[in-house]
Design an enzyme around this catalytic site. Structure first.
Site, mmCIF file in Angstrom:
data_model
loop_
_atom_site.group_PDB
_atom_site.id
_atom_site.type_symbol
_atom_site.label_atom_id
_atom_site.label_comp_id
_atom_site.label_asym_id
_atom_site.label_seq_id
_atom_site.Cartn_x
_atom_site.Cartn_y
_atom_site.Cartn_z
ATOM 1 N N ASP A 200 -8.109 3.816 1.037
ATOM 2 C CA ASP A 200 -7.177 4.236 2.091
ATOM 3 C C ASP A 200 -7.979 4.687 3.318
ATOM 4 O OD1 ASP A 200 -5.355 5.513 3.686
ATOM 5 O OD2 ASP A 200 -4.493 6.734 2.081
ATOM 6 N N ASN B 55 2.300 1.370 4.394
ATOM 7 C CA ASN B 55 2.611 0.093 5.067
ATOM 8 C C ASN B 55 2.292 0.153 6.566
ATOM 9 O OD1 ASN B 55 5.497 -2.083 5.643
ATOM 10 N ND2 ASN B 55 3.434 -2.672 5.125
ATOM 11 N N CYS C 172 0.866 -1.188 0.000
ATOM 12 C CA CYS C 172 0.000 0.000 0.000
ATOM 13 C C CYS C 172 0.896 1.228 0.000
ATOM 14 C CB CYS C 172 -0.968 -0.028 1.183
ATOM 15 S SG CYS C 172 -0.179 -0.026 2.805
ATOM 16 N N CYS D 145 -1.422 0.636 7.369
ATOM 17 C CA CYS D 145 -2.869 0.344 7.469
ATOM 18 C C CYS D 145 -3.262 -0.872 6.632
ATOM 19 C CB CYS D 145 -3.705 1.555 7.042
ATOM 20 S SG CYS D 145 -3.463 3.030 8.064
ATOM 21 N N ARG D 146 -3.357 -0.708 5.311
ATOM 22 C CA ARG D 146 -3.942 -1.767 4.482
ATOM 23 C C ARG D 146 -3.028 -2.969 4.280
ATOM 24 N NH1 ARG D 146 -5.101 2.187 -0.326
ATOM 25 N NH2 ARG D 146 -3.229 3.054 0.635
ATOM 26 N N SER D 147 -1.762 -2.733 3.913
ATOM 27 C CA SER D 147 -0.926 -3.911 3.588
ATOM 28 C C SER D 147 -0.542 -4.735 4.824
ATOM 29 C CB SER D 147 0.291 -3.532 2.741
ATOM 30 O OG SER D 147 1.146 -2.635 3.400
HETATM 31 P P1 4NP Z 1 -1.787 2.745 4.116
HETATM 32 O O1 4NP Z 1 -2.454 4.085 4.709
HETATM 33 O O2 4NP Z 1 -1.238 3.105 2.755
HETATM 34 O O3 4NP Z 1 -2.940 1.807 4.022
HETATM 35 O O4 4NP Z 1 -0.725 2.314 5.099
HETATM 36 C C1 4NP Z 1 -1.781 5.306 4.801
HETATM 37 C C2 4NP Z 1 -0.879 5.521 5.816
HETATM 38 C C3 4NP Z 1 -0.248 6.742 5.935
HETATM 39 C C4 4NP Z 1 -0.528 7.747 5.024
HETATM 40 C C5 4NP Z 1 -1.431 7.525 3.998
HETATM 41 C C6 4NP Z 1 -2.052 6.308 3.882
HETATM 42 N N1 4NP Z 1 0.105 9.001 5.157
HETATM 43 O O5 4NP Z 1 -0.211 9.919 4.367
HETATM 44 O O6 4NP Z 1 0.955 9.169 6.045
#
Ligand code: 4NP
Length: 163
Positions: A128, A14, A11, A16-18
């Site tokens: 997201d 790294n 993602c 939340c989703r992955s």
């Molecule tokens: P992820 O979510 O891609 O599912 O881990 C996010 C985590 C952090 C951010 C964006 C999305 N950020 O902008 O810091």
């Protein structure tokens, strides 16, 4: 026997989703007795959260379904990962495009949208959840659980047909 199939979930951050996909898929693979055959990891296309544990909200949502994400740490996806892993599974189209941008020539087929393995869902991207509320994390889990089952069925059929 050495691990014969390698799966990387990707993602943006790294956190939340992955890592959620990693935890869900690992639980399923353990339940099916295939841990010695499938290596599982996750990474982010960006380096914002390298070394950080998964977001507290992702950890809490996963914990409610019996999945412990606390030991995971963020890392960035690298060109070498695409050489090393057999499945490089992007959570959304932006992650997919970012992976293609670092992909060694000829390996593009390894990079897929994870929700391709949930063909009964209409969505093709795991949204997201970072800037939203806790419901978004449960929605991620619902989508990821379904795609994880489809992925394992695909791996069994195409790579582990002798098990
Ligand atoms: P992820 O979510 O891609 O599912 O881990 C996010 C985590 C952090 C951010 C964006 C999305 N950020 O902008 O810091």
């Amino acid at each position: 026997m050495t691990q014969s199939v390698r799966v990387l979930f990707v993602c943006l951050g790294n956190i939340c989703r992955s890592p959620t996909a990693e935890g869900v898929f690992r639980k399923l693979v353990m339940e099916e007795g295939l841990v010695t055959h499938i290596e599982i990891d996750s990474a982010g296309t960006h380096a914002y959260h390298v070394g950080a544990p998964p977001d507290e909200r992702a950890q809490a949502a996963a914990r409610r379904r019996g999945i412990d994400l606390s030991g995971l740490r963020g890392r960035q996806a690298l060109r070498d990962d695409i050489e090393r892993f057999d499945y490089v599974l992007a959570m959304d189209r932006e992650n997919h495009a970012n992976l293609l941008a670092i992909c060694p020539e000829g390996l593009e087929e390894k990079i897929r949208l994870f929700l391709e393995y949930a063909p009964h869902r209409t969505e093709r991207e795991v949204p997201d959840p970072y800037f939203g509320g806790s419901a978004g994390f449960d929605r991620v889990l619902d989508m990821v659980e379904e795609a994880a089952r489809g992925l394992l069925a695909d791996i069994r059929r195409t790579r582990l047909s002798h098990f």
